[in-house]
Design a protein around this motif. Sequence first.
Motif, PDB file in Angstrom:
ATOM      1  N   GLN A 153      -4.871   1.281  -3.753  1.00  0.00           N
ATOM      2  CA  GLN A 153      -5.637   0.639  -2.644  1.00  0.00           C
ATOM      3  C   GLN A 153      -5.944  -0.741  -3.163  1.00  0.00           C
ATOM      4  N   GLY A 154      -6.039  -0.968  -4.494  1.00  0.00           N
ATOM      5  CA  GLY A 154      -6.127  -2.261  -4.867  1.00  0.00           C
ATOM      6  C   GLY A 154      -7.727  -2.301  -5.419  1.00  0.00           C
ATOM      7  N   THR A 155      -7.970  -3.355  -6.279  1.00  0.00           N
ATOM      8  CA  THR A 155      -9.081  -3.430  -6.744  1.00  0.00           C
ATOM      9  C   THR A 155      -9.489  -5.201  -7.016  1.00  0.00           C
ATOM     10  N   LEU A 156     -10.542  -5.711  -6.431  1.00  0.00           N
ATOM     11  CA  LEU A 156     -10.686  -7.023  -6.526  1.00  0.00           C
ATOM     12  C   LEU A 156     -11.139  -7.581  -7.963  1.00  0.00           C
ATOM     13  N   VAL A 157     -10.592  -8.799  -8.144  1.00  0.00           N
ATOM     14  CA  VAL A 157     -10.714  -9.448  -9.348  1.00  0.00           C
ATOM     15  C   VAL A 157     -11.194 -10.799  -9.013  1.00  0.00           C
ATOM     16  N   THR A 158     -12.501 -11.347  -9.379  1.00  0.00           N
ATOM     17  CA  THR A 158     -12.653 -12.560  -9.027  1.00  0.00           C
ATOM     18  C   THR A 158     -13.384 -13.117 -10.453  1.00  0.00           C
ATOM     19  N   LYS A 174      -8.697 -16.738 -15.992  1.00  0.00           N
ATOM     20  CA  LYS A 174      -8.714 -18.061 -15.107  1.00  0.00           C
ATOM     21  C   LYS A 174      -9.128 -17.776 -13.722  1.00  0.00           C
ATOM     22  N   PRO A 175      -9.801 -18.831 -13.148  1.00  0.00           N
ATOM     23  CA  PRO A 175     -10.010 -18.958 -11.660  1.00  0.00           C
ATOM     24  C   PRO A 175      -8.821 -18.421 -10.852  1.00  0.00           C
ATOM     25  N   GLU A 176      -7.548 -18.919 -11.172  1.00  0.00           N
ATOM     26  CA  GLU A 176      -6.262 -18.492 -10.735  1.00  0.00           C
ATOM     27  C   GLU A 176      -5.890 -17.109 -10.858  1.00  0.00           C
ATOM     28  N   ASP A 177      -6.677 -16.346 -11.661  1.00  0.00           N
ATOM     29  CA  ASP A 177      -6.151 -14.896 -11.688  1.00  0.00           C
ATOM     30  C   ASP A 177      -7.041 -14.067 -10.565  1.00  0.00           C
ATOM     31  N   THR A 178      -8.103 -14.631  -9.948  1.00  0.00           N
ATOM     32  CA  THR A 178      -8.742 -14.125  -8.632  1.00  0.00           C
ATOM     33  C   THR A 178      -7.722 -13.350  -7.783  1.00  0.00           C
ATOM     34  N   ALA A 179      -7.775 -12.327  -7.521  1.00  0.00           N
ATOM     35  CA  ALA A 179      -6.817 -11.664  -6.449  1.00  0.00           C
ATOM     36  C   ALA A 179      -7.253 -10.280  -6.289  1.00  0.00           C
ATOM     37  N   ILE A 180      -6.527  -9.610  -5.458  1.00  0.00           N
ATOM     38  CA  ILE A 180      -6.732  -8.147  -5.572  1.00  0.00           C
ATOM     39  C   ILE A 180      -5.517  -7.628  -6.188  1.00  0.00           C
ATOM     40  N   TYR A 181      -5.683  -6.658  -7.078  1.00  0.00           N
ATOM     41  CA  TYR A 181      -4.894  -5.967  -8.089  1.00  0.00           C
ATOM     42  C   TYR A 181      -4.363  -4.761  -7.447  1.00  0.00           C
ATOM     43  N   TYR A 182      -3.141  -4.376  -7.529  1.00  0.00           N
ATOM     44  CA  TYR A 182      -2.734  -3.093  -7.132  1.00  0.00           C
ATOM     45  C   TYR A 182      -1.816  -2.598  -8.185  1.00  0.00           C
ATOM     46  N   CYS A 183      -2.043  -1.155  -8.156  1.00  0.00           N
ATOM     47  CA  CYS A 183      -1.207  -0.635  -9.161  1.00  0.00           C
ATOM     48  C   CYS A 183       0.040   0.329  -8.302  1.00  0.00           C
ATOM     49  N   ALA A 184       1.036   0.419  -8.822  1.00  0.00           N
ATOM     50  CA  ALA A 184       2.156   1.305  -7.941  1.00  0.00           C
ATOM     51  C   ALA A 184       2.988   1.934  -9.137  1.00  0.00           C
ATOM     52  N   ILE A 185       3.747   3.059  -8.515  1.00  0.00           N
ATOM     53  CA  ILE A 185       4.700   3.755  -9.257  1.00  0.00           C
ATOM     54  C   ILE A 185       6.023   4.037  -8.545  1.00  0.00           C
ATOM     55  N   ARG A 186       7.180   4.091  -9.489  1.00  0.00           N
ATOM     56  CA  ARG A 186       8.217   4.183  -9.209  1.00  0.00           C
ATOM     57  C   ARG A 186       8.841   5.689  -9.755  1.00  0.00           C
ATOM     58  N   ALA A 206      -6.839   2.634  -8.097  1.00  0.00           N
ATOM     59  CA  ALA A 206      -7.197   1.680  -9.042  1.00  0.00           C
ATOM     60  C   ALA A 206      -8.706   1.450  -9.024  1.00  0.00           C
ATOM     61  N   SER A 207      -9.321   0.844 -10.235  1.00  0.00           N
ATOM     62  CA  SER A 207     -10.569   0.465 -10.270  1.00  0.00           C
ATOM     63  C   SER A 207     -11.023  -0.521 -11.410  1.00  0.00           C
ATOM     64  N   GLY A 208     -11.956  -0.833 -11.690  1.00  0.00           N
ATOM     65  CA  GLY A 208     -12.370  -1.736 -12.809  1.00  0.00           C
ATOM     66  C   GLY A 208     -12.308  -3.249 -12.243  1.00  0.00           C
ATOM     67  N   GLY A 209     -12.128  -3.417 -11.005  1.00  0.00           N
ATOM     68  CA  GLY A 209     -12.639  -4.875 -10.700  1.00  0.00           C
ATOM     69  C   GLY A 209     -13.830  -5.457 -10.820  1.00  0.00           C
ATOM     70  N   GLY A 210     -13.859  -6.910 -10.606  1.00  0.00           N
ATOM     71  CA  GLY A 210     -15.316  -7.298 -10.591  1.00  0.00           C
ATOM     72  C   GLY A 210     -15.330  -8.720 -10.652  1.00  0.00           C
ATOM     73  N   LEU A 211     -16.407  -9.322 -11.134  1.00  0.00           N
ATOM     74  CA  LEU A 211     -16.657 -10.762 -11.061  1.00  0.00           C
ATOM     75  C   LEU A 211     -16.917 -11.046 -12.421  1.00  0.00           C
ATOM     76  N   VAL A 212     -16.067 -11.909 -13.102  1.00  0.00           N
ATOM     77  CA  VAL A 212     -16.348 -12.306 -14.297  1.00  0.00           C
ATOM     78  C   VAL A 212     -16.118 -13.749 -14.554  1.00  0.00           C
ATOM     79  N   PRO A 213     -16.657 -14.429 -15.614  1.00  0.00           N
ATOM     80  CA  PRO A 213     -16.661 -16.007 -15.818  1.00  0.00           C
ATOM     81  C   PRO A 213     -15.436 -16.182 -16.236  1.00  0.00           C
ATOM     82  N   THR A 214     -14.981 -17.636 -16.290  1.00  0.00           N
ATOM     83  CA  THR A 214     -13.652 -18.044 -16.966  1.00  0.00           C
ATOM     84  C   THR A 214     -13.798 -17.887 -18.418  1.00  0.00           C
ATOM     85  N   GLY A 215     -12.551 -17.398 -19.093  1.00  0.00           N
ATOM     86  CA  GLY A 215     -12.418 -16.917 -20.249  1.00  0.00           C
ATOM     87  C   GLY A 215     -12.959 -15.587 -20.433  1.00  0.00           C
TER      88      GLY A 215
END
Length: 120
Positions: free
Chosen positions: A112-117, A83-95, A5-14
Amino acid sequence: VQLQASGGGLVPTGGSLTLSCAASGRTLSRNALAWFRQALGKEREFVAASGLSRLYADWVNGRFTISRDNAKNIVYLQMNSLKPEDTAIYYCAIRDSQVVTRVSSTYTHWGQGTLVTVSS
């Protein structure tokens, strides 16, 4: 199979962000893939899944879009109106099925997860 997983980062609200999940060792076209997230101090929760159909968490409310490029073995999560409440580590998964589910235990391999703030 390995998921990256990739592409996470710091973004402003909206703001917007697109996450990518690259898979190796397996062709994605025969599998369902999902995004989950886990905020600090909270349990992991379902975000979206793509397989025979697409499935979203109720709270997404049209802000996120999951898509996939089977030729490149990549799944994307386009996130808008963050939104600020979207701040989290985002994981992808396969089944090992094309049927999508919201249940994390039905997914066999995880990235492994990617952090979105999202700043307020």
